[in-house]
Scaffold this active site. Structure first.
Site, PDB file in Angstrom:
ATOM      1  N   PHE A  43       0.822  -1.205   0.000  1.00 35.43           N
ATOM      2  CA  PHE A  43       0.000   0.000   0.000  1.00 35.43           C
ATOM      3  C   PHE A  43       0.856   1.254   0.000  1.00 35.43           C
ATOM      4  O   PHE A  43       2.085   1.200   0.101  1.00 35.43           O
ATOM      5  CB  PHE A  43      -0.970  -0.005   1.184  1.00 35.43           C
ATOM      6  CG  PHE A  43      -0.328   0.100   2.545  1.00 35.43           C
ATOM      7  CD1 PHE A  43       0.225  -1.004   3.166  1.00 35.43           C
ATOM      8  CD2 PHE A  43      -0.298   1.324   3.221  1.00 35.43           C
ATOM      9  CE1 PHE A  43       0.805  -0.913   4.438  1.00 35.43           C
ATOM     10  CE2 PHE A  43       0.273   1.432   4.485  1.00 35.43           C
ATOM     11  CZ  PHE A  43       0.825   0.308   5.094  1.00 35.43           C
ATOM     12  N   ALA A 164       9.927  -2.621   0.877  1.00 34.17           N
ATOM     13  CA  ALA A 164       8.599  -2.799   0.282  1.00 34.17           C
ATOM     14  C   ALA A 164       7.568  -2.428   1.341  1.00 34.17           C
ATOM     15  O   ALA A 164       7.675  -2.848   2.487  1.00 34.17           O
ATOM     16  CB  ALA A 164       8.411  -4.248  -0.160  1.00 34.17           C
ATOM     17  N   LYS A 165       6.585  -1.631   0.949  1.00 31.89           N
ATOM     18  CA  LYS A 165       5.580  -1.189   1.928  1.00 31.89           C
ATOM     19  C   LYS A 165       4.440  -2.208   1.922  1.00 31.89           C
ATOM     20  O   LYS A 165       3.381  -1.994   1.317  1.00 31.89           O
ATOM     21  CB  LYS A 165       5.108   0.223   1.569  1.00 31.89           C
ATOM     22  CG  LYS A 165       4.339   0.899   2.693  1.00 31.89           C
ATOM     23  CD  LYS A 165       4.149   2.373   2.382  1.00 31.89           C
ATOM     24  CE  LYS A 165       3.149   3.035   3.295  1.00 31.89           C
ATOM     25  NZ  LYS A 165       3.497   3.037   4.710  1.00 31.89           N
ATOM     26  N   ALA A 166       4.701  -3.327   2.586  1.00 31.79           N
ATOM     27  CA  ALA A 166       3.760  -4.442   2.589  1.00 31.79           C
ATOM     28  C   ALA A 166       2.907  -4.411   3.850  1.00 31.79           C
ATOM     29  O   ALA A 166       3.396  -4.073   4.932  1.00 31.79           O
ATOM     30  CB  ALA A 166       4.526  -5.759   2.513  1.00 31.79           C
ATOM     31  N   TYR A 170       3.367  -4.387   8.899  1.00 30.98           N
ATOM     32  CA  TYR A 170       2.710  -3.583   9.922  1.00 30.98           C
ATOM     33  C   TYR A 170       2.257  -4.410  11.128  1.00 30.98           C
ATOM     34  O   TYR A 170       1.791  -3.851  12.119  1.00 30.98           O
ATOM     35  CB  TYR A 170       1.611  -2.716   9.280  1.00 30.98           C
ATOM     36  CG  TYR A 170       2.321  -1.661   8.459  1.00 30.98           C
ATOM     37  CD1 TYR A 170       2.625  -0.415   9.000  1.00 30.98           C
ATOM     38  CD2 TYR A 170       2.832  -1.952   7.197  1.00 30.98           C
ATOM     39  CE1 TYR A 170       3.372   0.510   8.288  1.00 30.98           C
ATOM     40  CE2 TYR A 170       3.580  -1.036   6.481  1.00 30.98           C
ATOM     41  CZ  TYR A 170       3.844   0.186   7.022  1.00 30.98           C
ATOM     42  OH  TYR A 170       4.603   1.100   6.336  1.00 30.98           O
TER      43      TYR A 170
END
Ligand SMILES: Cc1ncc(COP(=O)(O)O)c(C=O)c1O
Length: 318
Positions: A43, A164-166, A170
């Site tokens: 995202f 990587a903004k996975a 989170y």
């Protein structure tokens, strides 16, 4: 009320889902979607700002590029072109009529089967926008926040790729944030696997000593933040020396100034770490100068010298 609980949605507005704008309440997915079970999504978090020049999106191309980069790591092919995604983001902001908002593009493995292998599942895309103001409380930008070093470590190299903004990353951020909240801190500062400084749960970390601006390098399990890049650029513009390097924990207690930066927190000073005051225990001059440049470009009328702003424009026919 704590800043952690003031983000409830209004439930109004329009969400872009796989090419169509749908009502907020209809933007649902099946509970057997792969992403819910295995964190198979990537995202972005972007902001649109209201300014004297109208509403514009900050660093749209950089965010869309990172979305595509994250997808490459996870072997997800976005079924839309780069330009189509950019247009969809602009259109979603425009249609919702917000002057300023937060934008959340999400690419995820959808409904098909629940074997661990994500590849058989469709790649779905959504763009959600909502009004989200100051992330760490209204006086944080001026007075700073208290932070504590987390007992949770950031992802080790070659486990969850930090660049990587996975969505899966989170889970780690959530642990850091919950612990900080329970311990009475606004945010946690996480170390990397070798005990070196990394970043906060959703923001990059900067330290200033003797007018030199330091930030952990990308090898320290950090997301390569777009605000981080913005701060590095603005610091150079101000004639400051910047250093991206490995930084030991104890630098936190010796720095003249420390701040977090990110799309959500913007540039937020840190006034204490582990209850030890940072410098004089309040926002320092370098942090203030960087904030002035940053907010000057996005909210008032400093020139957009780096081409960071994409105008949203008015709704056609509205
Ligand atoms: C873990 C993490 N680090 C850093 C950042 C800051 O990145 P950016 O400035 O691109 O918002 C974010 C926010 O997206 C984040 O989630």
């Amino acid at each position: 009320m704590s800043h952690n609980f003031r983000m409830a949605f209004t439930g109004n507005g329009t969400i872009w889902m796989n090419g169509k704008l749908v009502d907020w309440k209809d933007a649902t997915i099946h509970v057997a979607s792969h992403v819910i079970h295995y964190g198979t999504g990537v995202f972005e978090g972007i902001r649109a700002y209201d300014s004297k020049r109208g509403t514009h999106i900050f660093r749209l191309d950089a965010h869309t590029r990172r979305l595509y980069d994250s997808c490459r790591v996870y072997r997800m092919e976005i079924p839309y072109s780069f330009e189509a995604i950019n247009d969809a983001i602009v259109e979603t902001v425009r249609r919702n009529g917000f002057k300023a908002c937060y934008i959340r593009p999400l690419v995820y493995r959808g409904y098909s089967q629940l074997g661990v292998n994500p590849l058989p599942c469709p790649v779905d895309v959504a763009i959600i926008v909502w009004e989200w103001s100051v992330y760490l409380g209204s006086d944080a930008l001026e007075n700073g926040v208290d932070a504590g070093v987390s007992s949770w470590t950031r992802m080790a190299p070659n486990t969850f790729p930090a660049m990587a903004k996975a969505t899966a990353n989170y889970a780690n951020s959530g642990l850091i944030k919950m612990q900080a909240t329970v311990d009475g801190y606004a945010e946690g500062i996480a170390l990397d696997e070798s005990g070196m400084l990394s970043e906060g749960s959703g923001q990059n970390l900067f330290l200033v000593r003797d007018n030199i601006v330091y930030t952990p390098s990308v090898g320290s399990s950090v997301l390569q933040g777009i605000t981080r890049d913005t701060v590095l650029t603005l610091a150079r513009d101000l004639g400051l020396e910047v250093r991206e390097q490995v930084l030991p924990r104890e630098f936190l207690y010796m720095a003249d100034e420390i701040f977090f930066c990110g799309t959500a927190v913007e540039i937020t000073p840190i006034k204490s770490v582990d209850k030890i005051p940072v410098g004089k225990g309040r926002r320092g001059p370098v942090t203030a100068a960087l904030q002035e440049r940053f907010f000057g470009i996005i909210k008032t009328d400093l020139p957009d010298a780096h081409n960071w702003l994409t105008p949203v424009g008015a709704v056609v026919g509205a």
